[in-house]
Design a protein around this motif. Sequence first.
Motif, mmCIF file in Angstrom:
data_model
loop_
_atom_site.group_PDB
_atom_site.id
_atom_site.type_symbol
_atom_site.label_atom_id
_atom_site.label_comp_id
_atom_site.label_asym_id
_atom_site.label_seq_id
_atom_site.Cartn_x
_atom_site.Cartn_y
_atom_site.Cartn_z
ATOM 1 N N GLY A 154 0.811 -1.218 0.000
ATOM 2 C CA GLY A 154 0.000 0.000 0.000
ATOM 3 C C GLY A 154 0.836 1.256 0.000
ATOM 4 N N THR A 155 1.970 1.219 -0.676
ATOM 5 C CA THR A 155 2.904 2.358 -0.671
ATOM 6 C C THR A 155 2.244 3.636 -1.182
ATOM 7 O OG1 THR A 155 4.470 0.671 -1.372
ATOM 8 C CG2 THR A 155 5.299 2.914 -1.278
ATOM 9 N N GLN A 164 1.225 -14.211 3.279
ATOM 10 C CA GLN A 164 2.337 -14.062 2.317
ATOM 11 C C GLN A 164 3.471 -13.402 3.100
ATOM 12 O OE1 GLN A 164 1.919 -11.036 -0.685
ATOM 13 N NE2 GLN A 164 3.269 -12.089 -2.125
#
Length: 291
Positions: A16-17, A105
């Motif tokens: 979510g940069t 993940q």
Amino acid sequence: MNNEVKFAVIPCAGKGTRFLPITKGVPKEMLNIVDKPTLDYIVDEVISAGITNIVFIVNDEKEDIKKYYERNLALENDLIEHDKKEYADLIKHIATKANYFYVTQKEQLGLGHAVLQAKEIIGNNNFVVCCGDDITLFDKVSPIKTLIDAFNKTNATIVGGQKVEHKYINRYGCMDIEEDLGNGLFALKGIVEKPDLDKAPSDYGSLGKWILKSNIFDELEHTKKGKGGEIQLTDAIASLMKKEKVYYQVFEGCRYDCGDKFGFLKAVIDTSLANNEIREELINYIKNLKI
Ligand code: UTP
């Protein structure tokens, strides 16, 4: 021939940069569009297509997702005691409307790698993949239903999407079309991730929804890092295409990339305008803005 699609995989483990700093504390999938998180629009679309086994791909920072979909008996009882049964029913429904599974993940190696994490839980089943930050508002037939219909016709991997403005095709997986089969269904001869504008074979983009068979996992296991140093689902599909036919299906509706600030804002505005509770007030507010 197992032609059913009973599972959905929703990758939600991205960093979510583009939405920092909020994503330091809140997963972008949990940002609210009016009164529901972005993710719940996707979950509801999956359920409306008849799929109730939902696998979220998460990371250790995404506890809020689990919290939202878990039963909270203390809150339900408190609401009932305070004469707010309709809210108690509402939050119970969120936890019981589907079967939820969570797979972590551990490293953010890309969308393809995220999908690969669902291998054990999916087994030999067919499944739909929907990005956890990508929603489509539709009138009649949901995009997922449209893709499942295409899958039932072809019994092959389906890439879902829409035509995009040429100047934006370098943001998406791009289709190299072999044949137009009508009703938005196309046979593919190739697919390229984020092509340079002058090399894009078409303006048909891959927009966050796929119907896949379990054979994609073999391809993903052998897919090397591609664009952006990430393991790309598009590259795995390109590799599968060397062995069997893959199709592209255009879906209807207005699609929003909610991992992008302006995409998210458009989703909030359009959803608010479609909501009778706030529509009037919002229109008046916008009309009176001094711009
Ligand atoms: P995005 O590229 O939009 O997500 O991936 P991102 O990596 O969070 O975006 P930025 O560039 O840092 O802002 C599309 C979808 O794939 C998931 C994301 O959560 C999103 O739903 N994803 C992406 C994963 O689950 N794992 C990854 O390693 C990458």
